[in-house]
Scaffold this active site. Sequence first.
Site, PDB file in Angstrom:
ATOM      1  N   GLU A  63       6.597   7.554  -4.989  1.00  0.00           N
ATOM      2  CA  GLU A  63       5.607   8.343  -3.997  1.00  0.00           C
ATOM      3  C   GLU A  63       5.360   9.714  -4.514  1.00  0.00           C
ATOM      4  OE1 GLU A  63       7.606   5.297  -1.346  1.00  0.00           O
ATOM      5  OE2 GLU A  63       8.703   6.856  -2.180  1.00  0.00           O
ATOM      6  N   THR A  64       4.460  10.130  -3.651  1.00  0.00           N
ATOM      7  CA  THR A  64       3.635  11.494  -3.865  1.00  0.00           C
ATOM      8  C   THR A  64       3.541  12.207  -2.709  1.00  0.00           C
ATOM      9  OG1 THR A  64       2.882  11.179  -6.365  1.00  0.00           O
ATOM     10  CG2 THR A  64       1.966  13.314  -5.058  1.00  0.00           C
TER      11      THR A  64
END
Length: 301
Positions: free
Chosen positions: A47-48
Amino acid sequence: MQTRNYLLYDVFTTGRLAGNPLAVVLDSKGLDTAAMQAIAREFNLSETVFVLPPDNAKHRARIRIFTPDYEMPFAGHPTVGSAIALADLGGETAGIFVLEENIGPVRCAVSKHDGATFAEFDLAKLPEPLELSADAEAIGAALGLGPHEIGFENHRVSFWSAGVPYVTIPVADLKAAGQIRLDNQAWSELAPRKSEWAFASPYVYCRETVNHESAFHVRMIVPGSPSYEDPATGSAAAAFAGAIMHFDRPTDGISQLWIEQGLEMGRPSRIRLELNVDGGKLAAARIGGHAVKVAEGKLFV
């Protein structure tokens, strides 16, 4: 060309190169959804996070969470990591603030002890049971396990969501947990979908643990081509609270459980799940953990 600052944190750990890595893009105003998705694909982490000005001026920030392939309504390690990153930037050793996520406002609390920063957040949505039609034996077979290795005590395969759905799969012991190998084809034929383009992930757990202070040992595999293992999954721990309430029926009051994850892949992680039980029902729950900064830099986009 505008530059945007970013940070890399390892989340649900106090040591670098452990836990779950997270990219936090700090200057995200002006980026549209397609640009955020492209940047998340560039980082290629699970995830970012993209930090934006809040819609409500009383809140700390709005965050959007992307995997390399799609946007998430909510996720645990991005929430913990973002809360700690923002507190670190502000030079705060303790504080309570709200992050706006797609699932809704999420209240976070940050504290620092002995040089390690800890954050926890209230679940914006309590876990709910979902219908699961797949046979437990078939689910076990899709993970390379026999019928005798599925379940322990009164725990059975079930399906829960606290914003993101997971199939929670109890297994007999650490040996069974260490043997799982996801058959993507078999899983795609029996697993429920969490969207039109993705299947719900299996969340395998057992009572036997490596660390004596842990209550559960878990593994989470993301199905796909190829599939991959996640070293620490806060949204799954949130869903797992439903299984704990259903099968273990904790007594009224506040209980804290530590969950260990990521050991099989060399990225040990520790997630704290706190349950607030009132009248035999889950009144509130919180996910917590530590995070440490690993790197920082600039994006030229």
